[in-house]
Every structure is written in structure tokens, then in C-alpha cells.
Design a protein around this motif. Structure first.
Motif, PDB file in Angstrom:
ATOM      1  N   VAL A  21       0.844  -1.034   0.002  1.00 15.07           N
ATOM      2  CA  VAL A  21       0.000   0.033   0.144  1.00 15.07           C
ATOM      3  C   VAL A  21       0.819   1.345  -0.201  1.00 15.07           C
ATOM      4  N   PHE A  22       2.007   1.343   0.775  1.00 11.95           N
ATOM      5  CA  PHE A  22       2.975   2.413   0.648  1.00 11.95           C
ATOM      6  C   PHE A  22       3.681   2.755  -0.500  1.00 11.95           C
ATOM      7  N   MET A  23       3.800   1.810  -1.428  1.00 12.23           N
ATOM      8  CA  MET A  23       4.326   1.743  -2.549  1.00 12.23           C
ATOM      9  C   MET A  23       3.062   2.390  -3.620  1.00 12.23           C
ATOM     10  N   THR A  24       1.905   1.844  -3.410  1.00 15.11           N
ATOM     11  CA  THR A  24       1.186   2.446  -4.223  1.00 15.11           C
ATOM     12  C   THR A  24       0.742   3.825  -3.857  1.00 15.11           C
ATOM     13  N   THR A  29       1.377   9.762  -5.202  1.00 14.25           N
ATOM     14  CA  THR A  29       1.790  10.892  -4.772  1.00 14.25           C
ATOM     15  C   THR A  29       2.686  11.599  -5.663  1.00 14.25           C
ATOM     16  N   MET A  30       3.546  10.935  -6.382  1.00 13.86           N
ATOM     17  CA  MET A  30       4.646  11.162  -7.446  1.00 13.86           C
ATOM     18  C   MET A  30       3.747  11.738  -8.521  1.00 13.86           C
ATOM     19  N   GLY A  31       2.925  11.037  -9.128  1.00 12.01           N
ATOM     20  CA  GLY A  31       2.082  11.571  -9.896  1.00 12.01           C
ATOM     21  C   GLY A  31       1.365  12.819 -10.022  1.00 12.01           C
ATOM     22  N   THR A  32       0.605  12.761  -8.685  1.00 14.27           N
ATOM     23  CA  THR A  32       0.050  14.051  -8.342  1.00 14.27           C
ATOM     24  C   THR A  32       0.820  15.229  -8.241  1.00 14.27           C
ATOM     25  N   ALA A  33       1.919  15.145  -7.437  1.00 11.91           N
ATOM     26  CA  ALA A  33       2.733  16.156  -7.275  1.00 11.91           C
ATOM     27  C   ALA A  33       3.555  16.629  -8.736  1.00 11.91           C
ATOM     28  N   PHE A  34       3.636  15.792  -9.662  1.00 10.37           N
ATOM     29  CA  PHE A  34       4.245  16.227 -10.956  1.00 10.37           C
ATOM     30  C   PHE A  34       3.207  17.205 -11.683  1.00 10.37           C
ATOM     31  N   LEU A  35       2.114  16.849 -11.779  1.00  8.12           N
ATOM     32  CA  LEU A  35       0.827  17.286 -12.407  1.00  8.12           C
ATOM     33  C   LEU A  35       0.921  18.947 -11.911  1.00  8.12           C
ATOM     34  N   ILE A 340      -4.938   9.837   0.543  1.00 10.18           N
ATOM     35  CA  ILE A 340      -3.548  10.039   1.163  1.00 10.18           C
ATOM     36  C   ILE A 340      -2.442  10.475   0.265  1.00 10.18           C
ATOM     37  N   GLY A 341      -2.467   9.894  -0.938  1.00 11.09           N
ATOM     38  CA  GLY A 341      -1.532  10.478  -2.100  1.00 11.09           C
ATOM     39  C   GLY A 341      -1.546  11.625  -2.434  1.00 11.09           C
ATOM     40  N   THR A 342      -2.947  12.392  -2.631  1.00 12.68           N
ATOM     41  CA  THR A 342      -3.217  13.660  -2.862  1.00 12.68           C
ATOM     42  C   THR A 342      -2.768  14.598  -1.766  1.00 12.68           C
ATOM     43  N   LEU A 343      -3.072  14.234  -0.603  1.00  9.63           N
ATOM     44  CA  LEU A 343      -2.724  15.056   0.571  1.00  9.63           C
ATOM     45  C   LEU A 343      -1.185  15.412   0.540  1.00  9.63           C
ATOM     46  N   ILE A 344      -0.400  14.353   0.609  1.00  8.00           N
ATOM     47  CA  ILE A 344       0.963  14.219   0.552  1.00  8.00           C
ATOM     48  C   ILE A 344       1.671  15.017  -0.647  1.00  8.00           C
ATOM     49  N   VAL A 388      -4.961  23.114  -7.180  1.00  4.58           N
ATOM     50  CA  VAL A 388      -4.966  22.029  -6.178  1.00  4.58           C
ATOM     51  C   VAL A 388      -6.210  21.197  -6.334  1.00  4.58           C
ATOM     52  N   ILE A 389      -7.325  22.028  -6.435  1.00  5.12           N
ATOM     53  CA  ILE A 389      -8.717  21.399  -6.554  1.00  5.12           C
ATOM     54  C   ILE A 389      -8.754  20.657  -7.904  1.00  5.12           C
ATOM     55  N   ILE A 390      -8.134  21.283  -8.961  1.00  2.00           N
ATOM     56  CA  ILE A 390      -8.193  20.312 -10.291  1.00  2.00           C
ATOM     57  C   ILE A 390      -7.524  19.021 -10.156  1.00  2.00           C
ATOM     58  N   ALA A 391      -6.140  19.047  -9.679  1.00  2.00           N
ATOM     59  CA  ALA A 391      -5.360  18.074  -9.468  1.00  2.00           C
ATOM     60  C   ALA A 391      -5.906  16.969  -8.367  1.00  2.00           C
ATOM     61  N   SER A 392      -6.559  17.475  -7.427  1.00  2.00           N
ATOM     62  CA  SER A 392      -7.059  16.652  -6.399  1.00  2.00           C
ATOM     63  C   SER A 392      -8.335  15.753  -7.108  1.00  2.00           C
ATOM     64  N   ALA A 393      -8.936  16.349  -7.892  1.00  2.00           N
ATOM     65  CA  ALA A 393     -10.249  15.987  -8.468  1.00  2.00           C
ATOM     66  C   ALA A 393      -9.783  14.865  -9.443  1.00  2.00           C
ATOM     67  N   ILE A 394      -8.833  15.254 -10.340  1.00  2.00           N
ATOM     68  CA  ILE A 394      -8.201  14.055 -11.310  1.00  2.00           C
ATOM     69  C   ILE A 394      -7.498  12.800 -10.689  1.00  2.00           C
ATOM     70  N   SER A 395      -6.769  13.212  -9.624  1.00  2.00           N
ATOM     71  CA  SER A 395      -6.008  12.142  -8.739  1.00  2.00           C
ATOM     72  C   SER A 395      -7.005  11.111  -8.205  1.00  2.00           C
ATOM     73  N   LEU A 396      -8.229  11.626  -7.584  1.00  2.00           N
ATOM     74  CA  LEU A 396      -9.299  11.085  -6.841  1.00  2.00           C
ATOM     75  C   LEU A 396     -10.159  10.197  -7.790  1.00  2.00           C
ATOM     76  N   THR A 397     -10.461  10.855  -8.940  1.00  2.00           N
ATOM     77  CA  THR A 397     -11.173  10.324 -10.138  1.00  2.00           C
ATOM     78  C   THR A 397     -10.556   9.038 -10.674  1.00  2.00           C
ATOM     79  N   VAL A 398      -9.186   9.301 -11.013  1.00  2.00           N
ATOM     80  CA  VAL A 398      -8.326   8.143 -11.379  1.00  2.00           C
ATOM     81  C   VAL A 398      -8.308   6.945 -10.591  1.00  2.00           C
ATOM     82  N   ALA A 399      -8.066   7.270  -9.151  1.00  2.00           N
ATOM     83  CA  ALA A 399      -7.966   6.181  -8.177  1.00  2.00           C
ATOM     84  C   ALA A 399      -9.319   5.432  -7.943  1.00  2.00           C
TER      85      ALA A 399
END
Length: 423
Positions: A21-24, A29-35, A340-344, A388-399
Motif C-alpha cells: 500500500v505504501f508503494m502504491t 503521490t509522485m504522479g499528483t505532485a508532478f501534475l 492520502i497520495g493527494t494530500l502528501i 490544487v482542486i483540479i489536481a485533487s479531482a483528477i487524482s481521486l477520479t483516477v483512483a
């Protein structure tokens, strides 16, 4: 099963596979931070460009050009709707020479209407605005342009004026550029104010600003020495100021329809905003690809979770758990990973943005040199809340999408086959 029990169920299963789970979460986190960081560069460059354009400029200012502009046309412009002020600045077209005590200079004279200038905020560093024809305001660098007459022919460093200017009298002469001698007529001005420094450090203001009431005094001097009908004492430009920013486009369009050539900062900003909107959308799209790559890890994690819990799912079904409940449990787990990945990622992105804005200017200055980069204020990265809202929405939607397929698979597990599976 109550919602609290559902959360406990998800938490327990996450603890069983901490490393996976940590690696996931790390991948998400890396994908969202990169965006966020990538798109923040677009926001930073956009903000820098807007600041450079708006610096020392008024957004409700409209520059108006015409083949022939005179005071009568200026008065007509003042009568239009949605116009706050019309500033008609005219510069003397002749060679000019100024004198103050034993100092001399070649400062240009600009004639304007200070009643209109006052409406748009002619800023002073010292003194007041002129109230009659014999008074002037000088530019912030006027003193540095005056040299002691004897020092101009000396090999030593020229001596510039250092004293106070307000209250001093300046002699002013005009002449033809092709003639060595100036016209003998001399006009005396009294300095009553000093203009504020231009916003940009590299700009210098050596001019003198007089009220339009001085024109009747200057015209006879010009006409007494120049008999060319095509020559003019003054040439000028007109700046129209709309009462509100939203009326700039309306005023500009009306002037264009009547044959005037116009230019406004609002038009330039509108074109630039459209370009950067497309640019930032492109950066968000590229960043989204990184999140999609990270979603593969979420999909694999959730697929393995379903496989490992086949017997457990069978027991839950045997006890009466509905397919919707089972699906919800697995979607909650994938959503938890995404959250969790988005927050970090948001925290990391703000840190990277801060460091970039702190370090990159130093690196660029060292590479280009202080002279080339010193006057340019660049913000390399800005993270607005919208990003931040756009990136979070994309990240959560993809998850959620990544976990949906494994969750659906869990609902279709056969109870009998699941209970027969060995622990």
C-alpha cells in the motif's frame, strides 16, 4: 454494516499489506505532485508576464491614434460615455535647452492638461501640480541631467546639480536642430513639483511638464522663426481612460468603428490569457499522464486485494452482505489511497514551488549575469487553490476508476467456490 465498521474493515486490510500500500501511495503521490508542479510553472510564467505588462501601466488606459489630432477632437472625446479622462500630452518638436543657475541641460518640454492628469493620478514625489502657465513639474531624474556649464568642456567628470529643485526657476529656450544658435526668446518656468520615479528601475524621466496654458506663449516664438507651413511646434499622443475596466472593450470598439487606431492593455491581456489558458491546460494534460501511470499501481494493488480476500468475500456474502456493500468497501480502499497520495502530493508541491522560487533566480542570475537578469522579477512557480482542486479531482477520479474494476470483480465471486478456497 455501519459506516464506522466499514472504515475499520478497510483499515485492517490496509495494515496487512503496509509495504504494498505504501508503494502504491508513493506512486499516486509522485504522479499528483508532478501534475501540480508542472502546471504551476504555467501559472508562474503567466503571473510574471501579467505583472510585467501591468507594471507602470493602467489597465483602463486606451491609446488613441489619428492622422490629425487637435484640441477640438480631444474635447469631443471627453464627451463620450464611460470615459473618465482624456490626457493629451504634446511634446515640443524643436531642439531645447534649459538652464538653472550655472547648470545647463537639454530637457524636453511636455505640455498637458493637469486637470485631466489629476483625474488619472499624476503622482508626485515632492511639491504640487502646476496651477498656471509659468509653473512646471520636472521628472524624477531632472537634476541628474543638469551639468555645470564649465564642466561640459573639461576632461574631468561632469558635475551635476545636487540641490533642491522645488521653488527654483528654470530658463527655457528653443531652436532648430540644423542651427547652432537657439532662438533668443527665453521663457522662465518655476518648478513646483517633482514627478514620482517610474515603476521600472531602468526608466529615467528627464522631462519638464507644463500646463497647456503655456502654448499661447510658445506659439509666437515658434512662428517668429519658422515659416515652414508643414512644421509644427507640438506633436502629441492621446490616452483615453475608461471609467471602469469592464468598459474598456466597449470604448475601444466604439473608437475603432469611427476610424481611430486604438490600443489597450486590456486587449493584450485578453489575448495573453487565452494563450496561457491553452498552455496551462496542456501542462495539466501532460501531468495527468503521470497520474494515469500511477493508476496502474492502484489497479494492481486492488486486484491482488480481491484475489487474497476471495474466501473472506465469500463469508461476507454468505452472511448476507450485498454486492453494493462489497463494492463500496473496495472503492473506499482505493479512494483512501488516492486521498492520502493527494494530500502528501499537495504538501510536497508547495515545498518544491517554494524552493524553486528561492533557488532558480539565483541559478539563472549566476548563469546570465546580474545585469541581464537583475531588473527582471520572475516567479517560476505559483500554485493557486484552483490548481490544487483540479489536481485533487483528477487524482481521486483516477483512483476510483482504477479500483472500480477490481471492486466489480469482487461482487461477482461465487460464494460456494469462495468458501471452498483454502485459507
Amino acid at each position: 454494516m455501519q459506516f464506522k465498521d466499514q472504515l475499520d474493515f478497510v483499515r485492517q486490510h490496509i495494515k496487512k499489506n503496509k509495504l504494498r500500500v505504501f508503494m502504491t501511495i508513493l506512486a499516486a503521490t509522485m504522479g499528483t505532485a508532478f501534475l501540480i508542479v508542472l502546471a504551476s510553472v504555467g501559472f508562474g510564467i503567466h503571473d510574471t508576464m501579467r505583472s510585467e505588462i501591468l507594471d507602470n501601466r493602467m489597465v483602463n488606459q486606451i491609446e488613441v491614434y489619428a492622422e490629425k489630432m487637435d484640441q477640438a477632437e480631444v474635447e469631443e472625446l471627453k464627451k463620450r460615455d464611460h470615459i473618465k479622462a482624456v490626457v493629451y500630452r504634446q511634446s515640443v518638436s524643436l531642439q531645447q535647452k534649459t538652464g538653472l543657475d550655472e547648470f545647463i541641460g537639454e530637457n524636453g518640454l511636455i505640455v498637458t492638461d493637469f486637470k485631466e492628469e489629476k483625474k488619472v493620478g499624476f503622482e508626485l514625489k515632492e511639491g504640487r501640480l502646476p496651477e498656471n502657465a509659468g509653473e512646471i513639474v520636472v521628472g524624477s531624474d531632472f537634476a541628474e541631467s543638469l551639468f555645470m556649464e564649465a564642466s561640459t568642456e573639461s576632461e574631468q567628470e561632469p558635475v551635476t546639480y545636487k540641490g533642491s529643485l522645488v521653488g527654483k526657476q528654470v530658463t527655457y529656450k528653443m531652436g532648430l536642430y540644423e542651427e547652432p544658435e537657439m532662438f533668443p526668446e527665453e521663457t522662465i518656468f518655476t518648478i513646483v513639483g517633482i514627478a514620482k520615479e517610474p515603476a521600472k528601475d531602468w526608466m529615467q524621466d528627464y522631462n519638464m511638464y507644463a500646463d497647456a496654458a503655456i502654448i499661447p506663449t510658445l506659439n509666437p516664438i515658434f512662428e517668429g522663426h519658422v515659416d515652414d507651413e508643414n512644421s509644427q511646434l507640438l506633436y502629441g499622443n492621446v490616452n483615453v481612460y475608461a471609467d471602469k475596466l469592464e468598459n474598456v472593450t466597449t470604448v475601444s470598439k466604439a473608437l475603432k468603428d469611427e476610424g481611430y487606431s486604438v490600443y489597450s492593455i486590456a486587449d493584450q491581456l485578453e489575448q495573453m490569457d487565452v494563450f496561457f489558458l491553452a498552455f496551462k491546460a496542456g501542462l495539466v494534460f501532460v501531468g495527468t499522464i503521470a497520474i494515469l501511470i500511477a493508476s496502474i499501481g492502484i489497479f494492481n494493488t486492488m486486484t491482488m486485494a480481491v484475489t487474497e480476500r476471495t474466501r473472506e468475500i465469500g463469508v461476507m456474502k454468505a452472511l448476507g452482505a450485498s454486492p453494493k456493500l462489497i463494492q463500496r468497501l473496495f472503492l473506499m480502499e482505493s479512494a483512501w489511497i488516492g486521498i492520502i497520495g493527494t494530500l502528501i502530493a499537495v504538501v510536497i508541491s508547495y515545498g518544491v514551488s517554494f524552493i524553486a522560487n528561492l533557488v532558480l533566480p539565483i541559478i539563472v542570475t549566476a548563469a546570465l549575469g546580474e545585469e541581464e537578469f537583475g531588473d527582471l522579477s520572475v516567479t517560476f512557480s505559483i500554485i493557486p487553490w484552483q490548481l490544487v482542486i483540479i489536481a485533487s479531482a483528477i487524482s481521486l477520479t483516477v483512483a476510483m476508476i482504477s479500483g472500480w474494476r477490481p471492486a466489480r470483480k469482487a461482487t461477482k465471486i461465487d460464494v460456494i467456490q469462495a468458501l471452498r478456497q483454502e485459507l
